[in-house]
Design a protein around this motif. Structure first.
Motif, PDB file in Angstrom:
ATOM      1  N   GLU A  45      49.258 -15.708  44.760  1.00 16.88           N
ATOM      2  CA  GLU A  45      48.355 -16.833  44.475  1.00 16.88           C
ATOM      3  C   GLU A  45      47.222 -16.904  45.498  1.00 16.88           C
ATOM      4  O   GLU A  45      46.060 -17.062  45.145  1.00 16.88           O
ATOM      5  CB  GLU A  45      49.148 -18.136  44.472  1.00 16.88           C
ATOM      6  N   SER A  48      44.806 -14.021  45.081  1.00 22.29           N
ATOM      7  CA  SER A  48      43.970 -14.290  43.895  1.00 22.29           C
ATOM      8  C   SER A  48      42.863 -15.270  44.226  1.00 22.29           C
ATOM      9  O   SER A  48      41.691 -15.045  43.896  1.00 22.29           O
ATOM     10  CB  SER A  48      44.821 -14.850  42.749  1.00 22.29           C
ATOM     11  N   ASN A  49      43.220 -16.359  44.881  1.00 25.11           N
ATOM     12  CA  ASN A  49      42.228 -17.376  45.239  1.00 25.11           C
ATOM     13  C   ASN A  49      41.193 -16.820  46.207  1.00 25.11           C
ATOM     14  O   ASN A  49      39.992 -17.060  46.061  1.00 25.11           O
ATOM     15  CB  ASN A  49      42.906 -18.607  45.843  1.00 25.11           C
ATOM     16  N   SER A  52      38.856 -14.282  44.446  1.00 25.77           N
ATOM     17  CA  SER A  52      37.911 -15.001  43.588  1.00 25.77           C
ATOM     18  C   SER A  52      36.820 -15.666  44.419  1.00 25.77           C
ATOM     19  O   SER A  52      35.645 -15.635  44.042  1.00 25.77           O
ATOM     20  CB  SER A  52      38.640 -16.051  42.746  1.00 25.77           C
ATOM     21  N   MET A  59      39.947 -11.961  38.435  1.00 24.85           N
ATOM     22  CA  MET A  59      41.152 -11.746  39.234  1.00 24.85           C
ATOM     23  C   MET A  59      42.349 -12.339  38.489  1.00 24.85           C
ATOM     24  O   MET A  59      42.324 -13.476  38.082  1.00 24.85           O
ATOM     25  CB  MET A  59      41.005 -12.403  40.607  1.00 24.85           C
ATOM     26  N   THR A  60      43.365 -11.526  38.296  1.00 29.45           N
ATOM     27  CA  THR A  60      44.590 -11.963  37.625  1.00 29.45           C
ATOM     28  C   THR A  60      45.763 -11.791  38.585  1.00 29.45           C
ATOM     29  O   THR A  60      45.655 -11.046  39.570  1.00 29.45           O
ATOM     30  CB  THR A  60      44.856 -11.119  36.365  1.00 29.45           C
ATOM     31  N   PRO A  61      46.887 -12.439  38.303  1.00 30.89           N
ATOM     32  CA  PRO A  61      48.067 -12.212  39.152  1.00 30.89           C
ATOM     33  C   PRO A  61      48.482 -10.741  39.204  1.00 30.89           C
ATOM     34  O   PRO A  61      48.885 -10.249  40.257  1.00 30.89           O
ATOM     35  CB  PRO A  61      49.144 -13.081  38.491  1.00 30.89           C
ATOM     36  N   LYS A  63      46.485  -8.106  38.993  1.00 37.03           N
ATOM     37  CA  LYS A  63      45.555  -7.418  39.898  1.00 37.03           C
ATOM     38  C   LYS A  63      45.880  -7.759  41.345  1.00 37.03           C
ATOM     39  O   LYS A  63      45.834  -6.883  42.224  1.00 37.03           O
ATOM     40  CB  LYS A  63      44.111  -7.812  39.577  1.00 37.03           C
ATOM     41  N   ALA A  64      46.206  -9.019  41.601  1.00 39.17           N
ATOM     42  CA  ALA A  64      46.559  -9.426  42.968  1.00 39.17           C
ATOM     43  C   ALA A  64      47.819  -8.701  43.432  1.00 39.17           C
ATOM     44  O   ALA A  64      47.892  -8.256  44.580  1.00 39.17           O
ATOM     45  CB  ALA A  64      46.747 -10.936  43.043  1.00 39.17           C
TER      46      ALA A  64
END
Length: 115
Positions: A45, A48-49, A52, A59-61, A63-64
């Protein structure tokens, strides 16, 4: 007495890499802002944040998770400060022309490649 130190990769051995206190402070500040849960590491999370906020589109989980897998030298599923510093320095100094990210991170984090 602990595991032996991971040697500096031959591609950069004998090279001069200078990190200023200002640079380290900047990276530590970036990491601290990303570590909103204040646990000393970044999870999916938080990555991702942070990505971005840095302009990474879509950005997706998943990809993270892939980003973390490239950086996570211990298999924890997280990125600690040393991994974060390693990636930022690798990119900022253009080291990708001389060695792989994993070789660099093994030295920065002192974790052998391949865990």
């Amino acid at each position: 007495s602990g595991p032996p130190a991971v040697a500096l990769p031959p591609a950069v051995e004998g090279s001069s890499l200078q990190l200023t206190l200002g640079y380290l402070t900047h990276i530590k500040g970036s990491f601290s802002r990303a570590d909103q849960k204040k646990r000393g590491y970044l999870d999916v999370e938080q990555i991702s944040n942070w990505a971005s906020s840095q302009g990474v589109a879509n950005m997706t989980p998943d990809k993270a998770k892939r980003m973390i897998a490239q950086v996570d030298m211990t298999g924890s599923g997280h990125v600690d400060f040393w991994g974060f510093l390693g990636v930022q320095t690798f990119l900022a100094m253009g080291l990708q022309a001389r060695l792989t990210l994993q070789e660099w991170l093994a030295w920065v984090t002192q974790q052998p490649v391949g865990r």
